[in-house]
Design an enzyme around this catalytic site. Structure first.
Site, PDB file in Angstrom:
ATOM      1  N   GLU A  61       0.850  -1.186   0.000  1.00  0.00           N
ATOM      2  CA  GLU A  61       0.000   0.000   0.000  1.00  0.00           C
ATOM      3  C   GLU A  61       0.891   1.243   0.000  1.00  0.00           C
ATOM      4  O   GLU A  61       1.971   1.243   0.589  1.00  0.00           O
ATOM      5  CB  GLU A  61      -0.875  -0.020   1.251  1.00  0.00           C
ATOM      6  CG  GLU A  61      -1.794   1.171   1.401  1.00  0.00           C
ATOM      7  CD  GLU A  61      -2.399   1.263   2.805  1.00  0.00           C
ATOM      8  OE1 GLU A  61      -3.544   1.731   2.916  1.00  0.00           O
ATOM      9  OE2 GLU A  61      -1.723   0.872   3.777  1.00  0.00           O
ATOM     10  N   LYS A 132     -10.286  -0.495  -0.314  1.00  0.00           N
ATOM     11  CA  LYS A 132     -10.069  -0.723   1.112  1.00  0.00           C
ATOM     12  C   LYS A 132     -11.351  -0.455   1.905  1.00  0.00           C
ATOM     13  O   LYS A 132     -11.903   0.646   1.879  1.00  0.00           O
ATOM     14  CB  LYS A 132      -8.939   0.189   1.593  1.00  0.00           C
ATOM     15  CG  LYS A 132      -8.496  -0.037   3.029  1.00  0.00           C
ATOM     16  CD  LYS A 132      -7.303   0.872   3.341  1.00  0.00           C
ATOM     17  CE  LYS A 132      -6.734   0.641   4.724  1.00  0.00           C
ATOM     18  NZ  LYS A 132      -5.566   1.527   4.982  1.00  0.00           N
ATOM     19  N   CYS A 165      -3.860  -3.272   4.694  1.00  0.00           N
ATOM     20  CA  CYS A 165      -3.387  -2.654   5.932  1.00  0.00           C
ATOM     21  C   CYS A 165      -4.357  -2.850   7.102  1.00  0.00           C
ATOM     22  O   CYS A 165      -4.505  -3.939   7.628  1.00  0.00           O
ATOM     23  CB  CYS A 165      -3.106  -1.184   5.663  1.00  0.00           C
ATOM     24  SG  CYS A 165      -2.024  -0.388   6.877  1.00  0.00           S
TER      25      CYS A 165
END
Length: 333
Positions: A61, A132, A165
């Site tokens: 990322e 995300k 993440c």
């Protein structure tokens, strides 16, 4: 199971993955963005030269934009923009699959781009597109993802998923990947050093709780303000660590993983086959196991009534502590 010496000795059923601990860049202009895209193209080539058996190279990322949280249009990308076209060509040129990260323009809310992960196959075709779901609030300004968690047919017949993440801090994310069939879950990140321990044990628990391989990597090095930690990490489906990287920028951490053994465990394990037993509680005592949903938070979340007992006293409910204005736009309205 071993890593096959990092993928040097690839087996018939193996998938060899390379995790790039990419040097954290400073990106302020379109020229910076072009230069960083060119650098990533070069690293796709390095990955192939590094290991001829590699099936998939994974970039973290923030690989293009860095950690500035800048939402300026000048350094944002499009799904089919020149950067992605260059990455697709690199995958074709080097006959390798690639996992990439962009901050994508959001036409409905220009100040709230999407944080996007894209996987391209060795023929240059986009095969996975993911937004995300859980931006790292209150630090990140990205819009909440709205395309679910896709699971695809990956190299050598594996079932492959991608999360980003902070997503990996929610056990529901890994469970959703596994529930949809993923045998390998990629997790890309920009995390900095304070998250080091949380990074390690969530990568392991996400693997163990779902009988699923996890392959995870962060940005690496310093941009003068932030220090990303690298720490590429492969966890086997029983939660054990196969390979773990350190903090050397641009090092490619490699391993062979075995989706065929994931399938074998999911079918053959009795003890700790948790992904199955979640929906078949106490099957020794009850035929087929209890298949109800005893979890109030699940019912409340589906009904749009999720509320913690201490909800009214939570102090951070927007991004003002990190310099962002309180949002006025409601989700999907």
């Amino acid at each position: 199971m071993s890593s096959g010496l990092g993928g040097l000795n690839k087996s018939e059923n193996g998938v060899v993955i390379g995790l790039v601990q990419l040097q954290l860049p400073v990106i302020k202009t379109k020229s910076d963005l072009r230069a960083q895209a060119a650098r990533i193209v070069d690293l796709v080539g390095k990955a192939r030269r590094n290991l001829g058996t590699m099936d998939l190279v994974v970039f973290p990322e923030y690989m293009l934009q860095g950690l500035s949280m800048d939402t300026s249009d000048e350094i944002l990308c499009d799904r089919d923009g020149p950067e992605m076209q260059a990455f697709a060509k690199a995958c074709v040129d080097h006959k390798i699959w690639g996992c990439f990260s962009i901050m994508e323009r959001n036409p409905d809310a220009p100040d709230s781009p999407f944080n996007v992960g894209i996987i391209i196959n060795s023929e240059g075709k986009e095969v996975l597109y993911y937004r995300k779901l859980h931006p790292w609030v209150p630090v990140e300004p990205w819009a909440p993802g709205n395309v679910g968690i896709p699971v695809i047919d990956g190299p050598n017949g594996c079932k492959l998923a991608l999360i980003i993440c902070h997503d990996g801090m929610f056990p529901e994310m890994a469970r959703e990947c596994a529930y949809k069939g993923a045998e390998i879950m990629i997790r890309t990140a920009g995390y900095t050093a304070p998250i080091r321990d949380s990074w390690k044990f969530t990568n392991q628990s996400n693997a163990f709780q779902n009988l699923m391989v996890t392959a995870s990597v962060c940005m690496c090095g310093s941009d003068g303000d932030f220090d990303s930690m690298g720490e590429g990490m492969f966890c086997n489906f029983d939660g054990t660590v196969l390979v773990k990287g350190g903090g050397r920028p641009d090092e490619i951490i490699t391993s062979e993983v075995r989706p065929d053994l994931v399938r074998e465990a999911r079918l053959g394990w009795g003890v700790e086959n948790n992904i199955y037993q979640l929906g078949h509680r106490a099957y020794v005592a009850v035929k087929g196991g209890a298949q109800d949903c005893p979890y109030s938070f699940m019912h409340d979340l589906v009904a749009g009534k999720y509320k913690l007992p201490w909800e009214e006293n939570v102090k951070h409910t927007d991004g003002t502590a990190f310099g962002f204005k309180p949002p006025t736009r409601e989700y999907e309205k």
